[in-house]
Design an enzyme around this catalytic site. Structure first.
Site, PDB file in Angstrom:
ATOM      1  N   TYR A  18      -4.544   3.834   8.031  1.00 29.69           N
ATOM      2  CA  TYR A  18      -5.885   3.265   8.256  1.00 29.69           C
ATOM      3  C   TYR A  18      -6.416   3.672   9.626  1.00 29.69           C
ATOM      4  O   TYR A  18      -6.262   4.837  10.010  1.00 29.69           O
ATOM      5  CB  TYR A  18      -5.863   1.733   8.066  1.00 29.69           C
ATOM      6  CG  TYR A  18      -5.023   1.344   6.885  1.00 29.69           C
ATOM      7  CD1 TYR A  18      -5.415   1.727   5.610  1.00 29.69           C
ATOM      8  CD2 TYR A  18      -3.840   0.641   7.028  1.00 29.69           C
ATOM      9  CE1 TYR A  18      -4.640   1.412   4.511  1.00 29.69           C
ATOM     10  CE2 TYR A  18      -3.062   0.317   5.932  1.00 29.69           C
ATOM     11  CZ  TYR A  18      -3.464   0.712   4.687  1.00 29.69           C
ATOM     12  OH  TYR A  18      -2.690   0.413   3.615  1.00 29.69           O
ATOM     13  N   LYS A  64       0.276   3.339  -2.985  1.00 31.43           N
ATOM     14  CA  LYS A  64      -0.909   4.190  -3.157  1.00 31.43           C
ATOM     15  C   LYS A  64      -0.544   5.671  -3.194  1.00 31.43           C
ATOM     16  O   LYS A  64      -1.289   6.491  -3.724  1.00 31.43           O
ATOM     17  CB  LYS A  64      -1.925   3.901  -2.044  1.00 31.43           C
ATOM     18  CG  LYS A  64      -2.532   2.504  -2.176  1.00 31.43           C
ATOM     19  CD  LYS A  64      -3.339   2.075  -0.966  1.00 31.43           C
ATOM     20  CE  LYS A  64      -3.864   0.648  -1.146  1.00 31.43           C
ATOM     21  NZ  LYS A  64      -4.484   0.100   0.060  1.00 31.43           N
ATOM     22  N   SER A 108       0.797  -1.235   0.000  1.00 34.34           N
ATOM     23  CA  SER A 108       0.000   0.000   0.000  1.00 34.34           C
ATOM     24  C   SER A 108       0.826   1.281   0.000  1.00 34.34           C
ATOM     25  O   SER A 108       0.260   2.366  -0.163  1.00 34.34           O
ATOM     26  CB  SER A 108      -0.949   0.015   1.189  1.00 34.34           C
ATOM     27  OG  SER A 108      -2.012  -0.869   0.952  1.00 34.34           O
ATOM     28  N   VAL A 142       1.239  -3.480   3.794  1.00 30.68           N
ATOM     29  CA  VAL A 142       1.102  -4.744   4.501  1.00 30.68           C
ATOM     30  C   VAL A 142       2.345  -5.632   4.327  1.00 30.68           C
ATOM     31  O   VAL A 142       2.513  -6.633   5.022  1.00 30.68           O
ATOM     32  CB  VAL A 142      -0.226  -5.406   4.048  1.00 30.68           C
ATOM     33  CG1 VAL A 142      -0.065  -6.161   2.764  1.00 30.68           C
ATOM     34  CG2 VAL A 142      -0.828  -6.248   5.122  1.00 30.68           C
ATOM     35  N   TYR A 170      -4.010  -3.021 -10.131  1.00 34.22           N
ATOM     36  CA  TYR A 170      -3.839  -2.740  -8.702  1.00 34.22           C
ATOM     37  C   TYR A 170      -2.883  -3.755  -8.051  1.00 34.22           C
ATOM     38  O   TYR A 170      -1.985  -3.375  -7.289  1.00 34.22           O
ATOM     39  CB  TYR A 170      -5.215  -2.766  -8.017  1.00 34.22           C
ATOM     40  CG  TYR A 170      -5.153  -2.680  -6.517  1.00 34.22           C
ATOM     41  CD1 TYR A 170      -4.986  -1.461  -5.872  1.00 34.22           C
ATOM     42  CD2 TYR A 170      -5.254  -3.836  -5.730  1.00 34.22           C
ATOM     43  CE1 TYR A 170      -4.919  -1.388  -4.492  1.00 34.22           C
ATOM     44  CE2 TYR A 170      -5.192  -3.769  -4.352  1.00 34.22           C
ATOM     45  CZ  TYR A 170      -5.031  -2.545  -3.736  1.00 34.22           C
ATOM     46  OH  TYR A 170      -4.955  -2.476  -2.369  1.00 34.22           O
TER      47      TYR A 170
HETATM   48  N1  GLN Z   1      -2.250  -5.320  -1.829  1.00 38.96           N
HETATM   49  C1  GLN Z   1      -2.781  -5.198  -0.501  1.00 38.96           C
HETATM   50  C2  GLN Z   1      -4.287  -5.385  -0.515  1.00 38.96           C
HETATM   51  O1  GLN Z   1      -4.903  -4.863  -1.385  1.00 38.96           O
HETATM   52  C3  GLN Z   1      -2.411  -3.876   0.046  1.00 38.96           C
HETATM   53  C4  GLN Z   1      -2.960  -3.648   1.428  1.00 38.96           C
HETATM   54  C5  GLN Z   1      -1.977  -2.969   2.354  1.00 38.96           C
HETATM   55  O2  GLN Z   1      -0.791  -2.884   2.089  1.00 38.96           O
HETATM   56  N2  GLN Z   1      -2.452  -2.545   3.495  1.00 38.96           N
HETATM   57  O3  GLN Z   1      -4.867  -6.024   0.315  1.00 38.96           O
END
Ligand code: GLN
Length: 314
Positions: A236, A64, A61, A254, A188
């Site tokens: 988050y 993003k 993430s 993550v 994605y």
């Molecule tokens: N690729 C992961 C997902 O979509 C990214 C989530 C994350 O890094 N928190 O679940």
């Protein structure tokens, strides 16, 4: 700075509670949690590293942030018609608010919002072209042509990503997906599968720092706004806690990476794969708390004369 990073890496190595590695993406489940790296790229061109700063990891993430910069470059403020700018207070993959809020995700850093961002920079291109553009952006930011996506991680996530499929189809049902849903999800998953080490990620993060002499990849206004969103939404439902403990904008993934920005000063990348209960790197968060404490860096106030803050307070 070098002594500080060495101390931080030693503290991480000595910590017996490393957190829990994410298992819902099979390719990430087997990663050894006993790893830690940190890198700092300063606005004046300095680079400092400690620990496993050369070990590549899945940025997940953290991507993003780059995706949002690219999408803003494509459509500008129009993106805010399709995604909000408020923290969600829920986990990164939650679907709860989408129903109540008519398919407009709370922000671009939760999965639902990031799917809209991906759909935005994918629009009018093939996934291959769009991902090529994303990689060019990241490579230009890091000044490193050696940054790639890990195909196995992308395939692994695509094969098991039922939650993201649900989110994307839910968005489509509210007319908030422009491209083919499978193409958005494939793009994605590849975006999340970009691999970097801490050194590369810190260097790439400089586009949010205000680095004299570096070509600006985004305008100053956009940089400030991305930093604001990182502060309010980058972790988050742990965003408030990160702001409280670290006091700098950050974006977690993550895979255990966190990119932190000290505006005007430096970009910091920290990585340790074990996660806390919010899905953010446990040791990474603790390392950044120690870093902020020892440097006195915070967007909420300047350190006392002489530099570092000396006394811990909780
Ligand atoms: N690729 C992961 C997902 O979509 C990214 C989530 C994350 O890094 N928190 O679940």
């Amino acid at each position: 700075m070098q002594d500080l990073l060495t101390d931080i890496a030693a503290a991480a190595a000595a910590n017996s509670d490393k957190g829990k590695v994410a298992t819902y993406i099979p390719e990430l489940a087997g990663i050894d949690p006993d790893q830690f790296g940190i890198a700092v790229a300063t606005a004046d061109g300095g680079l400092f590293t400690a620990g496993a700063a050369e070990t590549p990891f899945s940025i997940q993430s953290v991507s993003k942030v780059f995706a949002l910069a690219l999408a803003l470059g494509r459509v500008g403020d129009q993106i805010w018609r399709r995604v909000g700018r408020e923290p969600s207070g829920l986990s990164f993959d939650s679907i709860l608010l989408l129903e109540r809020e008519n398919g407009i995700p709370r922000n671009p850093f939760i999965n639902a919002g990031a799917l809209v961002t991906t759909d935005t920079y994918l629009s009018g291109s093939s996934p291959r072209e769009a991902l090529g553009e994303l990689l060019r952006f990241i490579r230009a930011a890091a000044d490193d042509e050696g940054i790639h996506m890990n195909e196995q991680v992308a395939t692994s996530e695509f094969a098991t990503g039922h939650r993201n499929f649900s989110l994307a189809h839910y968005l489509a049902s509210h007319d908030n997906m422009r491209s083919d849903v499978d193409k958005v999800l494939g793009t994605y998953c590849h975006q999340c599968a970009v691999e970097m080490n801490c050194r590369q990620l810190a260097l790439a993060g400089r586009f949010l720092v205000d680095t004299p002499g570096m070509p600006a990849l985004v305008s100053i206004e956009r940089r400030r706004r991305i930093n604001a969103l990182m502060m309010t939404c980058g972790h988050y439902d742990g965003s408030g806690d990160f702001a409280f403990r670290v006091g700098m904008p950050g974006k977690s993934g993550v895979g255990g990476g966190i990119l932190v920005i000290s505006p005007g000063r430096a970009a910091i990348a920290v990585w340790s794969p074990g996660l806390n209960r919010y899905g953010n790197s446990k040791l990474g968060t603790e390392a950044m708390e120690l870093f902020a404490h020892r440097t006195g860096w915070s967007v909420f106030g300047v350190p006392h004369a002489g530099g570092a803050i000396c006394h811990a307070s909780s």
